[in-house]
Design a protein around this motif. Structure first.
Motif, mmCIF file in Angstrom:
data_model
loop_
_atom_site.group_PDB
_atom_site.id
_atom_site.type_symbol
_atom_site.label_atom_id
_atom_site.label_comp_id
_atom_site.label_asym_id
_atom_site.label_seq_id
_atom_site.Cartn_x
_atom_site.Cartn_y
_atom_site.Cartn_z
ATOM 1 N N MET A 153 0.837 -1.215 0.000
ATOM 2 C CA MET A 153 0.000 0.000 0.000
ATOM 3 C C MET A 153 0.868 1.261 0.000
ATOM 4 O O MET A 153 0.510 2.258 -0.599
ATOM 5 C CB MET A 153 -0.930 -0.041 1.222
ATOM 6 N N LYS A 154 2.033 1.137 0.697
ATOM 7 C CA LYS A 154 2.939 2.291 0.775
ATOM 8 C C LYS A 154 3.406 2.677 -0.641
ATOM 9 O O LYS A 154 3.476 3.865 -0.987
ATOM 10 C CB LYS A 154 4.132 1.909 1.653
ATOM 11 N N ARG A 155 3.678 1.642 -1.447
ATOM 12 C CA ARG A 155 4.141 1.885 -2.812
ATOM 13 C C ARG A 155 3.031 2.547 -3.649
ATOM 14 O O ARG A 155 3.278 3.443 -4.433
ATOM 15 C CB ARG A 155 4.561 0.555 -3.432
ATOM 16 N N TYR A 156 1.780 2.079 -3.410
ATOM 17 C CA TYR A 156 0.644 2.667 -4.136
ATOM 18 C C TYR A 156 0.464 4.130 -3.731
ATOM 19 O O TYR A 156 0.187 4.989 -4.559
ATOM 20 C CB TYR A 156 -0.635 1.884 -3.841
ATOM 21 N N LEU A 206 -5.421 4.999 -8.861
ATOM 22 C CA LEU A 206 -6.482 5.872 -9.379
ATOM 23 C C LEU A 206 -7.595 6.029 -8.340
ATOM 24 O O LEU A 206 -8.141 7.119 -8.156
ATOM 25 C CB LEU A 206 -7.046 5.307 -10.691
ATOM 26 N N TYR A 207 -7.928 4.933 -7.640
ATOM 27 C CA TYR A 207 -8.929 5.015 -6.566
ATOM 28 C C TYR A 207 -8.426 5.905 -5.428
ATOM 29 O O TYR A 207 -9.167 6.728 -4.900
ATOM 30 C CB TYR A 207 -9.238 3.625 -6.011
ATOM 31 N N LEU A 208 -7.148 5.715 -5.069
ATOM 32 C CA LEU A 208 -6.578 6.542 -3.994
ATOM 33 C C LEU A 208 -6.629 8.017 -4.388
ATOM 34 O O LEU A 208 -6.952 8.881 -3.578
ATOM 35 C CB LEU A 208 -5.130 6.125 -3.707
ATOM 36 N N ALA A 209 -6.320 8.278 -5.671
ATOM 37 C CA ALA A 209 -6.364 9.666 -6.160
ATOM 38 C C ALA A 209 -7.789 10.202 -6.067
ATOM 39 O O ALA A 209 -8.011 11.344 -5.640
ATOM 40 C CB ALA A 209 -5.853 9.734 -7.595
ATOM 41 N N GLY A 210 -8.779 9.370 -6.438
ATOM 42 C CA GLY A 210 -10.185 9.773 -6.371
ATOM 43 C C GLY A 210 -10.594 10.119 -4.948
ATOM 44 O O GLY A 210 -11.248 11.135 -4.704
ATOM 45 N N VAL A 211 -10.174 9.277 -4.000
ATOM 46 C CA VAL A 211 -10.507 9.491 -2.590
ATOM 47 C C VAL A 211 -9.839 10.781 -2.085
ATOM 48 O O VAL A 211 -10.463 11.601 -1.398
ATOM 49 C CB VAL A 211 -10.058 8.259 -1.757
#
Lengths: 293, 235
Positions: free
Chosen positions: A1-4, A218-223
Motif C-alpha cells: 500500500m505504501k508503494r501505491y 487511481l482510486y486513492l487519487a479519487g478518494v
C-alpha cells in the motif's frame, strides 16, 4: 500500500493541473450543496426555537372558586402535548405588568381594583407545537369550567412555521439534488482525466500490469480528490458564512446563526470521499471495459 | 486443416487463424509455429497484417477464428485475470515507442518491474543495469520528449527486456529511425536473442531483411504467402 500511496502522490504532482481541476469541481458542487445544508440547519434551529417557545395563556373566570382553579390546573397538567403548567396569580400578573411598563406608573394610579384575572401559563411540548394541534388544545382548554379565555400565538406564526417547513423540505431536496449533480460532474471529470491518460494505462496493460496495479492508485487519487474538494468547500463556505454573520449585525440577534454541526461537516467530507471514489469506480469500470474490448 | 511444423520447441502456435475487422479480412487462415530461441522476420507490404499478427500473441487483438497457443496456453480460453501474467512473458516494442511521456527514462523502464511487484532495490539495480547496456545511463533522468527517436527506441528496447521475457515482439522497431540508430536497436535485440530469447520482428525494411539474420515469413493481404523453413534460428 505504501508503494501505491507513493505512486498516487507522485501522480498528483505530475498531473497537478488535472487533479486541481477535479478538486475544484468537487469543491464547487459540494459548496453549493453545503450552502443549502447550512440554510436548512439554521432554518431547523429557528423552527426548533420557535417550537420550544410555544405557550398558551389560560385566563380564569373572576368568580372561579379555589377548588375549580386547582381542578383546572390538574386538567391542564394531564392534557396531551403539555410540557409545563405555571399558575400566575392576578397580583403577580399586575406586578409583572407594572414592571414591564416602568416609567408609566401613573397609568396604574387610578386603577383601584386589580382588573387582571388569575391565569395558567401552559408550555407546549415541541412535538405538539403545530398550529392545528395548538388550536385543538386551546379549544379543549376553553371547555374547562373555570376558564374564561384562552390566548395562543398568532396566525402569522403559523404561516411562518409552514413557510420554514417548506423551506426545510426544499432545502433538503435541493441539497440532495446537488449532491447527485456533484456525483455526475465528478464522474465526467474523472472520466475525462482517465481518457487523457489512456495511452499510459494502455502501456501499463501491455507490460503486464494487473488491474489492481493500475486501479488502486487511481482510486486513492479519487478518494484524495474527494477529501480535498470537500475540505476546500467547507473552508470556503466557512469564510462566506463568517462574512455574512459579521455583516448580519442586529439580524443575528433575532435569528442566532451557527455554522454546520461537526456531524454535518464530517458527513460532507465523507460524501466528498464517496463522490471521489464512486466517480472513479464508474469511470474506471467503463474505461477498463473499453480498454479490454 | 493445415498442420503446423512438428516440433516440441514451439513457443507460439497458430492454427488456421483468421482476423476480421468489419468487412476487412486482416488475417486469413494462418498456420504457423514460432520456435524457442528463433529470430523471425514477418514481412510484407503495409496493411498486409503484420502488426495484427503480432497483436494476437499478446492479446492486443483476439482471433475471429482459429486457435493461438502461447507457451502451451490456448489464448481463446485465457481468463482475463491471467492476461497480465501472459503478457509478462512478452517484451513488446512499437514503431512509435509508446513511452509514458510524464515519466522519465528510468521510470519508464522500472514500470515493468514495479508492475510485477519486484522489490525496490532490485528494480533500481536492474533498471540501471539495462539502461547502461542500452547506452542510456547518462539520460536516466531525461523525459522521453527530450530524447531523439533513436534514444526513445533504445529506452523502449530496455523496457521490453527489463522483465526478461521469453519472446520479444518488435513491430517496425527501426521504421522511424536513421540507419545508425537502427543498427544500435538491432544490436541490442541481437544481444538479448543470444541469451536464448525468441525474437519476432515485423518489418518491411529491406536492409534488415538482407542481413539473413533469421527466418522470414511474408504476408500479403492477410495471407501467409511465403515461409522459409526453420534452420536453427540463431543469429
Amino acid at each position: 500500500m505504501k508503494r501505491y500511496m507513493k505512486r498516487t502522490v507522485k501522480d498528483f504532482t505530475s498531473h497537478a493541473f488535472l487533479h486541481s481541476i477535479t478538486v475544484v469541481t468537487i469543491a464547487l458542487t459540494i459548496l453549493i450543496a453545503g450552502a443549502l445544508l447550512l440554510v436548512v440547519e439554521n432554518g431547523e434551529t429557528v423552527i426548533a426555537s420557535w417550537k420550544n417557545g410555544v405557550r398558551i395563556m389560560v385566563y380564569l373566570k373572576g368568580d372561579a372558586g379555589s377548588a375549580e382553579v386547582t381542578e383546572a390546573g390538574h386538567s391542564l397538567e394531564t392534557m396531551g402535548g403539555v410540557a409545563k403548567v405555571s399558575f400566575i396569580s392576578r397580583d403577580e400578573a399586575l406586578t409583572d405588568l407594572m414592571e414591564s411598563m416602568e416609567g408609566q406608573v401613573s397609568l396604574f394610579e387610578g386603577l383601584g381594583e386589580n382588573p387582571l384575572p388569575d391565569a395558567y401559563e401552559v408550555e407546549v411540548t415541541p412535538e405538539a407545537a403545530q398550529w392545528d394541534r395548538v388550536k385543538a388544545m386551546a379549544a379543549a382548554m376553553m371547555r374547562l369550567p373555570a376558564v374564561d379565555e384562552v390566548e395562543y400565538g398568532r396566525s402569522w406564526l403559523a404561516r411562518v412555521s409552514r413557510l420554514l417547513g417548506m423551506m426545510e423540505l426544499a432545502g433538503i431536496a435541493l441539497a440532495g439534488l446537488f449532491f447527485i449533480v456533484a456525483l455526475f460532474i465528478v464522474y465526467n471529470t474523472v472520466r475525462l482525466a482517465l481518457y487523457s491518460r489512456r495511452d499510459e494505462i494502455e502501456i501499463m496493460q501491455l507490460v503486464g500490469a494487473t488491474g489492481a496495479f493500475i486501479k488502486i492508485p487511481l482510486y486513492l487519487a479519487g478518494v484524495m480528490e474527494g477529501a480535498m474538494g470537500s475540505i476546500l468547500a467547507l473552508v470556503t463556505l466557512f469564510g462566506a458564512y463568517a462574512l455574512f454573520a459579521a455583516g448580519a449585525g442586529g439580524g443575528a440577534d433575532a435569528f442566532p446563526l451557527s455554522f454546520l454541526s461537526l456531524g454535518s461537516m464530517g458527513g460532507v467530507i465523507l460524501y466528498g470521499i464517496f463522490v471521489g471514489w464512486f466517480g472513479c469506480f464508474l469511470s474506471l469500470r467503463e474505461f477498463m471495459k473499453e480498454a479490454s474490448s | 486443416m493445415t498442420q503446423p511444423d512438428n516440433t516440441d520447441e514451439a513457443v507460439i502456435r497458430l492454427f488456421n487463424v483468421s482476423k476480421r475487422f468489419g468487412a476487412k479480412l486482416a488475417l486469413s487462415n494462418i498456420t504457423l509455429d514460432v520456435h524457442k530461441g528463433e529470430w523471425l522476420y514477418v514481412t510484407g507490404p503495409s496493411g498486409a497484417g503484420k502488426s495484427t499478427l503480432l497483436k494476437l500473441f499478446y492479446l492486443g487483438e483476439k482471433t475471429t477464428s482459429g486457435q493461438v497457443l502461447a507457451f502451451g496456453t490456448n489464448m481463446n480460453r485465457l481468463a482475463p485475470r491471467d492476461v497480465p501474467f501472459l503478457r509478462r512473458r512478452f517484451g513488446i516494442i512499437f514503431q512509435d515507442f509508446k513511452l509514458i511521456p510524464n515519466r522519465n527514462v528510468f521510470e519508464n523502464v522500472a514500470l515493468v518491474l514495479e508492475a510485477r511487484g519486484e522489490p525496490q532495490n532490485m528494480i533500481d539495480k536492474r533498471a540501471r543495469n539495462i539502461l547502461r547496456h542500452a547506452g542510456m545511463d547518462k539520460r536516466m533522468e531525461a523525459m522521453p520528449t527530450s530524447l531523439s527517436g533513436g534514444e526513445q527506441q533504445r529506452v523502449a528496447v530496455a523496457r521490453a527486456i527489463a522483465g526478461q521475457p521469453d519472446v520479444i515482439l518488435a513491430d517496425e522497431p527501426t521504421g522511424s529511425l536513421d540507419p545508425r540508430s537502427a543498427e544500435i536497436i538491432i544490436g541490442l535485440l541481437s544481444a538479448y536473442h543470444k541469451k536464448g530469447a525468441t525474437v519476432m520482428v515485423a518489418t518491411h525494411d529491406r536492409d534488415l531483411l538482407a542481413r539473413k539474420q533469421g527466418r522470414i515469413i511474408r504476408l500479403e493481404e492477410g495471407r501467409l504467402v511465403a515461409a522459409e523453413p526453420v534452420t536453427g534460428g540463431r543469429a
